[in-house]
Design a protein around this motif. Structure first.
Motif, PDB file in Angstrom:
ATOM      1  N   UNK A 105      34.435  42.117  41.048  1.00 28.21           N
ATOM      2  CA  UNK A 105      34.662  40.784  40.469  1.00 28.21           C
ATOM      3  C   UNK A 105      33.438  40.219  39.757  1.00 28.21           C
ATOM      4  N   UNK A 106      32.244  40.549  40.241  1.00 28.44           N
ATOM      5  CA  UNK A 106      31.029  40.057  39.585  1.00 28.44           C
ATOM      6  C   UNK A 106      30.864  40.689  38.206  1.00 28.44           C
ATOM      7  N   UNK A 107      31.148  41.996  38.100  1.00 28.98           N
ATOM      8  CA  UNK A 107      31.100  42.651  36.794  1.00 28.98           C
ATOM      9  C   UNK A 107      32.145  42.051  35.855  1.00 28.98           C
ATOM     10  N   UNK A 108      33.330  41.799  36.391  1.00 32.51           N
ATOM     11  CA  UNK A 108      34.388  41.216  35.543  1.00 32.51           C
ATOM     12  C   UNK A 108      34.021  39.801  35.100  1.00 32.51           C
ATOM     13  N   UNK A 109      33.400  39.055  36.010  1.00 28.79           N
ATOM     14  CA  UNK A 109      32.945  37.707  35.663  1.00 28.79           C
ATOM     15  C   UNK A 109      31.889  37.765  34.562  1.00 28.79           C
ATOM     16  N   UNK A 110      30.967  38.720  34.662  1.00 28.40           N
ATOM     17  CA  UNK A 110      29.937  38.871  33.636  1.00 28.40           C
ATOM     18  C   UNK A 110      30.560  39.223  32.285  1.00 28.40           C
ATOM     19  N   UNK A 111      31.562  40.089  32.286  1.00 24.56           N
ATOM     20  CA  UNK A 111      32.240  40.451  31.044  1.00 24.56           C
ATOM     21  C   UNK A 111      32.941  39.237  30.437  1.00 24.56           C
ATOM     22  N   UNK A 112      33.613  38.468  31.272  1.00 18.04           N
ATOM     23  CA  UNK A 112      34.299  37.270  30.767  1.00 18.04           C
ATOM     24  C   UNK A 112      33.297  36.270  30.191  1.00 18.04           C
ATOM     25  N   UNK A 113      32.152  36.129  30.832  1.00 16.37           N
ATOM     26  CA  UNK A 113      31.136  35.196  30.345  1.00 16.37           C
ATOM     27  C   UNK A 113      30.562  35.660  29.010  1.00 16.37           C
ATOM     28  N   UNK A 114      30.346  36.972  28.867  1.00 16.68           N
ATOM     29  CA  UNK A 114      29.855  37.489  27.583  1.00 16.68           C
ATOM     30  C   UNK A 114      30.891  37.251  26.475  1.00 16.68           C
ATOM     31  N   UNK A 115      32.154  37.450  26.786  1.00 19.00           N
ATOM     32  CA  UNK A 115      33.202  37.197  25.777  1.00 19.00           C
ATOM     33  C   UNK A 115      33.212  35.730  25.366  1.00 19.00           C
ATOM     34  N   UNK A 116      33.031  34.837  26.353  1.00 17.91           N
ATOM     35  CA  UNK A 116      33.022  33.405  26.048  1.00 17.91           C
ATOM     36  C   UNK A 116      31.824  33.034  25.176  1.00 17.91           C
ATOM     37  N   UNK A 117      30.660  33.622  25.497  1.00 18.03           N
ATOM     38  CA  UNK A 117      29.439  33.269  24.768  1.00 18.03           C
ATOM     39  C   UNK A 117      29.385  33.881  23.376  1.00 18.03           C
ATOM     40  N   UNK A 118      29.755  35.173  23.273  1.00 18.37           N
ATOM     41  CA  UNK A 118      29.493  35.921  22.043  1.00 18.37           C
ATOM     42  C   UNK A 118      30.748  36.360  21.293  1.00 18.37           C
ATOM     43  N   UNK A 119      31.889  36.264  21.935  1.00 16.79           N
ATOM     44  CA  UNK A 119      33.121  36.709  21.305  1.00 16.79           C
ATOM     45  C   UNK A 119      33.486  38.123  21.752  1.00 16.79           C
ATOM     46  N   UNK A 120      34.731  38.522  21.509  1.00 11.90           N
ATOM     47  CA  UNK A 120      35.223  39.804  22.036  1.00 11.90           C
ATOM     48  C   UNK A 120      34.705  41.034  21.301  1.00 11.90           C
ATOM     49  N   UNK A 121      34.084  40.858  20.131  1.00 13.05           N
ATOM     50  CA  UNK A 121      33.663  42.016  19.339  1.00 13.05           C
ATOM     51  C   UNK A 121      32.149  42.119  19.198  1.00 13.05           C
ATOM     52  N   UNK A 122      31.430  41.472  20.061  1.00 10.01           N
ATOM     53  CA  UNK A 122      29.972  41.471  19.970  1.00 10.01           C
ATOM     54  C   UNK A 122      29.388  42.624  20.800  1.00 10.01           C
ATOM     55  N   UNK A 123      28.273  43.227  20.343  1.00  8.90           N
ATOM     56  CA  UNK A 123      27.646  44.305  21.126  1.00  8.90           C
ATOM     57  C   UNK A 123      27.291  43.910  22.565  1.00  8.90           C
ATOM     58  N   UNK A 124      26.939  42.645  22.796  1.00  8.98           N
ATOM     59  CA  UNK A 124      26.635  42.236  24.171  1.00  8.98           C
ATOM     60  C   UNK A 124      27.894  42.261  25.045  1.00  8.98           C
TER      61      UNK A 124
END
Length: 337
Positions: free
Chosen positions: A67-86
């Protein structure tokens, strides 16, 4: 061994791994399968590059980390968008973590997503994209993985090309591909890097004894200088070289080197580590060839004792150990000793 790495695009250390078992006779180089083998079957140890996790302190339940990895992925999508290298990095991190837990089915779409993002954002020739290709291949069935490994083998990043040329060479049992992998590793790492020693060992497996020996001696020199004489990878190369010496009749030198290998592995790993069992069986092969039947029996028994403790009584390694010991006792009986 699957493992999670903080930077999924780097190769961190080397791992000792066993060679599949052979049959009767002293250790030889099988030019068809590319395997050194002896009576024990898996009596050779070999080396291959692999990543590693260093366990320090508290180790949480892996399932609790998902869940922590999934939370980190969701946060990156929120910050940078779904197509960003981060976002791709977070998807890759989660995919590699699931791979480490053996969950290949759920790892694959995440690693595929990371590859798709990086291809568009960074381009197909970027090193990160190349690593994405091999990461995805590592969780797919062989028929789907092979085209990706071929693609990665042609990548302009020399380190990525070296790793994947090695994979292809193992599948195709191709000395030519092993030579290309060695050349790429030298380009990537320099002529005296421990990873070059790994490629030298790989190439030696695919060649006849006469060609294999100088490669193993070069690997030995690299490892002794770069890793030291107490390192298990150095010990593995000693053991590999000792098997060549045994197969070519240089028994005294083979025994000396095999004893060094066994002592180093016992000190570096554990006296009951399965690699120690393999090395003990290798030494027994040498002593058997010298007709030191008491010594051979002692080390075959040592290998059997370790493997029974590690694997249990019904494992193929244990069966091979028992076969070695039984055939030795028959040889002793026939010799009237």
């Amino acid at each position: 061994m699957w493992c999670l790495i903080s930077n999924p695009h780097s190769e961190n250390i080397l791992e000792v791994r066993p060679i599949p078992k052979g049959t009767n006779g002293h250790a030889t180089l099988n030019s068809v399968t590319g395997l050194y083998h002896g009576r024990r079957g898996s009596a050779m140890v070999w080396i291959a590059p692999v990543c590693a996790v260093v366990a320090v302190g508290f180790q949480p339940d892996p399932a609790a980390l998902v869940p922590l990895y999934r939370q980190a992925l969701a946060e990156r999508e929120r910050q940078y968008g779904p197509r960003h290298p981060k976002t791709a990095r977070s998807a890759s991190d989660l995919g590699l973590f699931l791979r480490a837990q053996g969950d290949l089915a759920n790892a694959a779409p995440l690693l595929r997503r990371a590859l798709e993002i990086d291809e568009l954002a960074l381009g197909p020739e970027h090193a990160v994209t190349g690593a994405d290709v091999e990461n995805l291949a590592s969780v797919l069935p062989p028929s789907e993985a092979l085209p990706l490994y071929r693609r990665a083998a042609g990548h302009p990043d020399a380190a990525i090309a070296a790793r994947n040329l090695t994979r292809l060479a193992a599948v195709e049992k191709s000395p030519a591909l092993y030579r290309k992998a060695l050349a790429k590793e030298e380009e990537a790492s320099g002529a005296n890097h421990p990873r070059v020693a790994v490629r030298l060992n790989d190439l030696a497996l695919a060649l006849d004894l006469k060609e294999a020996e100088p490669l193993l001696r070069r690997a030995r020199a690299i490892q002794e200088k770069a890793l030291g004489v107490k390192h298990p990878e150095t010990a593995v190369t000693w053991s590999n070289l000792a098997n060549v010496l045994l197969a070519t009749g240089r028994l005294a030198e083979a025994e000396t080197m095999q004893r060094r290998a066994l002592a180093a592995l016992e000190n570096a790993l554990d006296s009951e580590h399965p690699r120690v069992a393999t090395s003990a069986s290798n030494l027994a092969d040498v002593l058997r060839a010298k007709r030191d039947f008491a010594g051979a029996r002692r080390y075959y028994q040592k290998a059997l004792t370790i493997d029974e403790k590690v694997y249990g009584p019904n494992h193929p390694e244990v069966a091979a150990d028992r076969e070695n010991l039984a055939s030795l006792l028959e040889e002793i009986k026939a010799a009237g000793k």
